[in-house]
Design a protein around this motif. Sequence first.
Motif: not given
Ligand SMILES: *Cc1c(COP(=O)(O)O)cnc(C)c1O
Length: 422
Positions: A87-94, A114-118, A167-171, A202-207, A225-230
């Motif tokens: 469904a999204n990046g959070t789901h992929a990481l989950t 980690p990122y808020d949604t995690l 590890a989270q790549r993005s800020k 690695v949470d590769n979102c945005y990288g 990561g998410s497909l509605i990002k990079n």
């Molecule tokens: C966007 C993002 C996610 C996942 O977010 P979704 O909104 O569920 O796609 C996780 N980690 C980082 C660093 C993100 O930028």
Amino acid sequence: MKAALSDIDRYIAECEAKAEAQFAALDETALFNQRKVLDAFRSNRIASNHFFPSTGYGYDDVGREKLSKVFADVAKADAAVVSPLLANGTHALTVALFGLLRPGDALLSVTGKPYDTLDSVISGEKVGSLKDFGVSFDKIDLGADGDFDYPAIRAKLSKIAPRVVLAQRSKGYEWRDALGISSLEKAFRLIRELRPDAVIVVDNCYGEFVERREPTEAGADVIAGSLIKNPGGGMAPTGGYIAGRADCVAAISQRLTAPAQGAEVGSWIGGYIPFFQGLFLAPSVVRNALKGGVLFGYALSGLGFETKPEPGAMPKDIIRSVKFDDPKLLVDFCGLIQNASPVDSFATPLPWSMPGYAHDVVMAAGAFVQGASLELSCDGTLKPPYVAYLQGGLTYEHCKIAIAETIRHFNEMPALRRRNGP
Ligand SMILES: *Cc1c(COP(=O)(O)O)cnc(C)c1O
């Protein structure tokens, strides 16, 4: 006080001149990554039958299989799952974390919180979180310099043996720079030396495609990561991905659908064209967004706002943070980005209390795909220091227009501290 349009154009041209070397480097990275993606398409002999929709169980869905294979090759990984069913990046990481961790295991984040949604995924109460399933969690914050805290990692790993190191790549929503591939590589080497059995995720979102290598080429076992990002290149309408070591991806696939079914099932009636096409476009679109971010950096820092990364630095993810120190400026800025969007340009973003957040948030998201943040978008939390997180831009020209409109607006505000602006 009102600057003529030509003054703004001249100011932006000056910013572009300062960005010349960075732009040239970003173009080179895009060329390198475009070749890598094209080669993966060619070696996998992608053909139009791989775009066809599938239905029901999705047995023998060649589109699904080829998409995953191309992605794995791009990331120099053994295997991947690239799917609109994530469904999204959070789901992929989950799915990745639940696929790898078992009751009694420990999860360690080496890049702080980690990122808020995690948060809920890792330690939510009674929501089927990792904690509910008996997985413990610990974290090591980054050092004051924004890099890994090597002594702390060494000390922690001499005491505990985490099954997964995250590890989270993005800020994310932190006031810091993203971590570059060479920093990740150095940290992963140490982790590997101390705990050879730990799986590095690695949470590769945005990288993705920001540098020439992905973390899977720098010692990580799994990226997600998410497909509605990079990597969706602005075309993918939904979805997520997981890529990495064969045994890890196999274990994770069992969580994606059902044990023993793994990645053998899952259909998509919409067809796979936007996923393939988006992946093909991604290196170029990511470059456009990065150039837009660099230009925003010069333009806004010239007006006296602090940005991260520093305008002269090479970006390590597609987010540009801008410190406004003022709630009105933050909300105004999001409004300007919204008004400069191709979709819902007439809307005015207002701060609202989003579930799960302690403070009101304001968001600009005039995107074709709901919430897509490789498209020009911006959000911020209504708390000091009132930072806007700006990201994306499918075309550089779009970013440039949005910058011109931002500068024009801020120029009309007499209260603003201006240093070198128009
Ligand atoms: C966007 C993002 C996610 C996942 O977010 P979704 O909104 O569920 O796609 C996780 N980690 C980082 C660093 C993100 O930028």
